[in-house]
Design a protein around this motif. Structure first.
Motif, PDB file in Angstrom:
ATOM      1  N   GLU A   4     -45.328  46.407   2.113  1.00 51.80           N
ATOM      2  CA  GLU A   4     -44.999  46.444   0.673  1.00 51.80           C
ATOM      3  C   GLU A   4     -44.537  45.069   0.189  1.00 51.80           C
ATOM      4  O   GLU A   4     -44.942  44.592  -0.860  1.00 51.80           O
ATOM      5  N   ALA A   5     -43.665  44.442   0.980  1.00 50.87           N
ATOM      6  CA  ALA A   5     -43.166  43.112   0.593  1.00 50.87           C
ATOM      7  C   ALA A   5     -44.317  42.111   0.554  1.00 50.87           C
ATOM      8  O   ALA A   5     -44.398  41.269  -0.346  1.00 50.87           O
ATOM      9  N   ARG A   6     -45.245  42.238   1.501  1.00 53.15           N
ATOM     10  CA  ARG A   6     -46.364  41.292   1.539  1.00 53.15           C
ATOM     11  C   ARG A   6     -47.303  41.512   0.358  1.00 53.15           C
ATOM     12  O   ARG A   6     -47.811  40.554  -0.231  1.00 53.15           O
ATOM     13  N   ALA A   7     -47.538  42.789   0.002  1.00 57.38           N
ATOM     14  CA  ALA A   7     -48.416  43.073  -1.139  1.00 57.38           C
ATOM     15  C   ALA A   7     -47.809  42.487  -2.415  1.00 57.38           C
ATOM     16  O   ALA A   7     -48.507  41.923  -3.256  1.00 57.38           O
ATOM     17  N   GLU A   8     -46.495  42.615  -2.538  1.00 60.23           N
ATOM     18  CA  GLU A   8     -45.828  42.092  -3.733  1.00 60.23           C
ATOM     19  C   GLU A   8     -45.915  40.557  -3.785  1.00 60.23           C
ATOM     20  O   GLU A   8     -46.177  39.975  -4.834  1.00 60.23           O
ATOM     21  N   ARG A   9     -45.733  39.921  -2.645  1.00 57.68           N
ATOM     22  CA  ARG A   9     -45.821  38.451  -2.594  1.00 57.68           C
ATOM     23  C   ARG A   9     -47.227  37.993  -2.954  1.00 57.68           C
ATOM     24  O   ARG A   9     -47.413  37.044  -3.706  1.00 57.68           O
ATOM     25  N   ARG A  10     -48.235  38.665  -2.378  1.00 64.68           N
ATOM     26  CA  ARG A  10     -49.624  38.285  -2.654  1.00 64.68           C
ATOM     27  C   ARG A  10     -49.916  38.482  -4.143  1.00 64.68           C
ATOM     28  O   ARG A  10     -50.580  37.660  -4.779  1.00 64.68           O
ATOM     29  N   TYR A  11     -49.404  39.579  -4.722  1.00 62.73           N
ATOM     30  CA  TYR A  11     -49.609  39.877  -6.144  1.00 62.73           C
ATOM     31  C   TYR A  11     -49.084  38.718  -6.996  1.00 62.73           C
ATOM     32  O   TYR A  11     -49.780  38.189  -7.870  1.00 62.73           O
ATOM     33  N   LYS A  12     -47.860  38.290  -6.675  1.00 62.22           N
ATOM     34  CA  LYS A  12     -47.244  37.201  -7.459  1.00 62.22           C
ATOM     35  C   LYS A  12     -48.026  35.902  -7.308  1.00 62.22           C
ATOM     36  O   LYS A  12     -48.229  35.181  -8.290  1.00 62.22           O
ATOM     37  N   GLN A  13     -48.489  35.626  -6.091  1.00 67.11           N
ATOM     38  CA  GLN A  13     -49.272  34.399  -5.844  1.00 67.11           C
ATOM     39  C   GLN A  13     -50.555  34.396  -6.673  1.00 67.11           C
ATOM     40  O   GLN A  13     -50.900  33.398  -7.298  1.00 67.11           O
ATOM     41  N   LEU A  14     -51.259  35.532  -6.663  1.00 61.45           N
ATOM     42  CA  LEU A  14     -52.549  35.606  -7.357  1.00 61.45           C
ATOM     43  C   LEU A  14     -52.348  35.473  -8.863  1.00 61.45           C
ATOM     44  O   LEU A  14     -53.066  34.728  -9.535  1.00 61.45           O
ATOM     45  N   ILE A  15     -51.354  36.186  -9.392  1.00 58.45           N
ATOM     46  CA  ILE A  15     -51.089  36.141 -10.833  1.00 58.45           C
ATOM     47  C   ILE A  15     -50.718  34.709 -11.244  1.00 58.45           C
ATOM     48  O   ILE A  15     -51.193  34.193 -12.248  1.00 58.45           O
ATOM     49  N   ALA A  16     -49.890  34.052 -10.402  1.00 56.70           N
ATOM     50  CA  ALA A  16     -49.473  32.674 -10.717  1.00 56.70           C
ATOM     51  C   ALA A  16     -50.677  31.733 -10.757  1.00 56.70           C
ATOM     52  O   ALA A  16     -50.675  30.745 -11.480  1.00 56.70           O
ATOM     53  N   LYS A  17     -51.719  32.057  -9.990  1.00 56.16           N
ATOM     54  CA  LYS A  17     -52.921  31.204  -9.977  1.00 56.16           C
ATOM     55  C   LYS A  17     -53.918  31.631 -11.055  1.00 56.16           C
ATOM     56  O   LYS A  17     -55.006  31.079 -11.149  1.00 56.16           O
ATOM     57  N   GLY A  18     -53.559  32.663 -11.833  1.00 54.09           N
ATOM     58  CA  GLY A  18     -54.459  33.139 -12.882  1.00 54.09           C
ATOM     59  C   GLY A  18     -55.607  33.968 -12.329  1.00 54.09           C
ATOM     60  O   GLY A  18     -56.625  34.161 -12.996  1.00 54.09           O
ATOM     61  N   LEU A  19     -55.458  34.481 -11.079  1.00 46.15           N
ATOM     62  CA  LEU A  19     -56.518  35.304 -10.481  1.00 46.15           C
ATOM     63  C   LEU A  19     -56.196  36.783 -10.672  1.00 46.15           C
ATOM     64  O   LEU A  19     -55.020  37.161 -10.770  1.00 46.15           O
ATOM     65  N   PRO A  20     -57.237  37.642 -10.718  1.00 44.73           N
ATOM     66  CA  PRO A  20     -56.988  39.070 -10.933  1.00 44.73           C
ATOM     67  C   PRO A  20     -56.253  39.710  -9.760  1.00 44.73           C
ATOM     68  O   PRO A  20     -56.478  39.326  -8.611  1.00 44.73           O
ATOM     69  N   ALA A  21     -55.376  40.683 -10.043  1.00 45.13           N
ATOM     70  CA  ALA A  21     -54.640  41.345  -8.964  1.00 45.13           C
ATOM     71  C   ALA A  21     -54.152  42.718  -9.398  1.00 45.13           C
ATOM     72  O   ALA A  21     -53.798  42.925 -10.547  1.00 45.13           O
ATOM     73  N   ASN A  22     -54.172  43.659  -8.446  1.00 48.96           N
ATOM     74  CA  ASN A  22     -53.667  45.013  -8.688  1.00 48.96           C
ATOM     75  C   ASN A  22     -52.904  45.402  -7.431  1.00 48.96           C
ATOM     76  O   ASN A  22     -53.444  45.338  -6.327  1.00 48.96           O
ATOM     77  N   ILE A  23     -51.641  45.776  -7.608  1.00 50.15           N
ATOM     78  CA  ILE A  23     -50.765  45.918  -6.445  1.00 50.15           C
ATOM     79  C   ILE A  23     -51.207  47.016  -5.466  1.00 50.15           C
ATOM     80  O   ILE A  23     -51.166  46.823  -4.253  1.00 50.15           O
ATOM     81  N   GLU A  24     -51.722  48.164  -6.030  1.00 49.91           N
ATOM     82  CA  GLU A  24     -52.149  49.242  -5.112  1.00 49.91           C
ATOM     83  C   GLU A  24     -53.367  48.804  -4.299  1.00 49.91           C
ATOM     84  O   GLU A  24     -53.451  49.064  -3.097  1.00 49.91           O
ATOM     85  N   ASP A  25     -54.318  48.119  -4.974  1.00 51.49           N
ATOM     86  CA  ASP A  25     -55.508  47.640  -4.257  1.00 51.49           C
ATOM     87  C   ASP A  25     -55.107  46.634  -3.194  1.00 51.49           C
ATOM     88  O   ASP A  25     -55.646  46.633  -2.079  1.00 51.49           O
ATOM     89  N   LEU A  26     -54.139  45.781  -3.549  1.00 54.56           N
ATOM     90  CA  LEU A  26     -53.703  44.751  -2.602  1.00 54.56           C
ATOM     91  C   LEU A  26     -53.096  45.366  -1.354  1.00 54.56           C
ATOM     92  O   LEU A  26     -53.409  44.964  -0.234  1.00 54.56           O
ATOM     93  N   LEU A  27     -52.253  46.384  -1.572  1.00 49.30           N
ATOM     94  CA  LEU A  27     -51.596  47.044  -0.444  1.00 49.30           C
ATOM     95  C   LEU A  27     -52.643  47.692   0.473  1.00 49.30           C
ATOM     96  O   LEU A  27     -52.595  47.558   1.699  1.00 49.30           O
ATOM     97  N   ARG A  28     -53.626  48.362  -0.145  1.00 47.16           N
ATOM     98  CA  ARG A  28     -54.667  49.029   0.654  1.00 47.16           C
ATOM     99  C   ARG A  28     -55.492  47.995   1.437  1.00 47.16           C
ATOM    100  O   ARG A  28     -55.692  48.121   2.642  1.00 47.16           O
ATOM    101  N   ASP A  29     -55.927  46.924   0.738  1.00 48.40           N
ATOM    102  CA  ASP A  29     -56.742  45.879   1.390  1.00 48.40           C
ATOM    103  C   ASP A  29     -55.985  45.232   2.537  1.00 48.40           C
ATOM    104  O   ASP A  29     -56.535  44.953   3.599  1.00 48.40           O
TER     105      ASP A  29
END
Ligand code: DC
Length: 228
Positions: free
Chosen positions: A148-173
């Motif tokens: 969960e912590a990793r999915a949240e970190r990845r979400y923040k990184q992607l959003i900060a770079k202007g890339l698309p992100a969805n937290i549930e998809d990120l966690l599953r992937d």
């Protein structure tokens, strides 16, 4: 590579923050830094660009041996094109995880990774730095955090770079990728026997960096690397 060049191996699952921690530790020590995942990612991009099937082991390995990649000015270049942003996309990470399961591909990238080992020292991050690429590392860290912590970190990184992100998809992937990286036959993701476990779920980046630097100071690297 000089046998005496000190290496720190930081391995762990995707989005654990190991890249950020490894990069900062390298900066503090004034050492080189190898982001081995970036090499797998560039190779996956190259295969997709050239239409080489990601399951074509011999074809992807051949591409790996001839990969025209350059790390300079804080950017990553493939065949002269800046691919720094494409590299961080989730689909690139997933494609990298697929080709990384192929033994001939891992073999093809070994020498390229080892070439990063140069004085005064190297901090490398990946999955098999301590077990396969630099087994001589004087310090091996297995850096992780909850999914969960990793999915949240990845979400923040992607959003900060202007890339698309969805937290549930990120966690599953991320969980699928962990399972693939951990279950493959060659160099599976798992802590080395002699690795120090570092769980950063409740830690800041700065705390994790200090933890590693403290271990370096305690163990001594056998080099003149100073924490600045
Ligand atoms: O660390 P990363 O997410 O950038 O790595 C992308 C993929 O590359 C990861 O899913 C597994 C693979 N990889 C590997 O197998 N061995 C390494 N040393 C580094 C990455």
């Amino acid at each position: 590579m000089a046998a005496s060049t000190p290496v720190i191996a930081i391995d762990g699952p995707t989005a654990s923050g190991k890249g950020t921690v490894a990069g900062l530790v390298a900066e503090k020590l004034g050492w080189h830094y190898l982001d081995s995942g970036a090499i797998y990612r560039v190779l996956a991009l190259s295969a997709m660009k050239r239409g080489v099937d990601l399951a074509n082991e011999a074809g992807v390995a051949e591409l790996g041996r001839n990969l025209n990649v350059e790390f300079s000015a804080g950017k990553v270049w493939l065949d002269g094109d800046d691919v720094s942003l494409d590299l961080r996309r989730e689909e690139t990470g997933n494609a990298a995880s697929k080709i990384a399961a192929l033994p001939a591909v891992r073999e093809a990238l070994l020498a390229r990774q080892r070439a990063f080992c140069a004085a005064p020292g190297l901090v490398s991050d990946g999955r098999d730095m301590g077990s396969v690429v630099f087994p001589q590392s004087f310090l091996k860290i297995f850096l992780t955090a909850s999914a969960e912590a990793r999915a949240e970190r990845r979400y923040k990184q992607l959003i900060a770079k202007g890339l698309p992100a969805n937290i549930e998809d990120l966690l599953r992937d991320l969980m699928e990728r962990d399972a693939r990286d951990a279950s493959r036959a060659v160099a599976p993701l798992r802590p080395c026997e002699d690795a120090v476990l570092l769980d950063t779920t409740a830690m800041s980046i700065d705390q994790a960096v200090l933890f590693v630097l403290d271990l370096v100071a305690k163990r001594g690297s056998g080099s003149s690397g100073q924490v600045v």
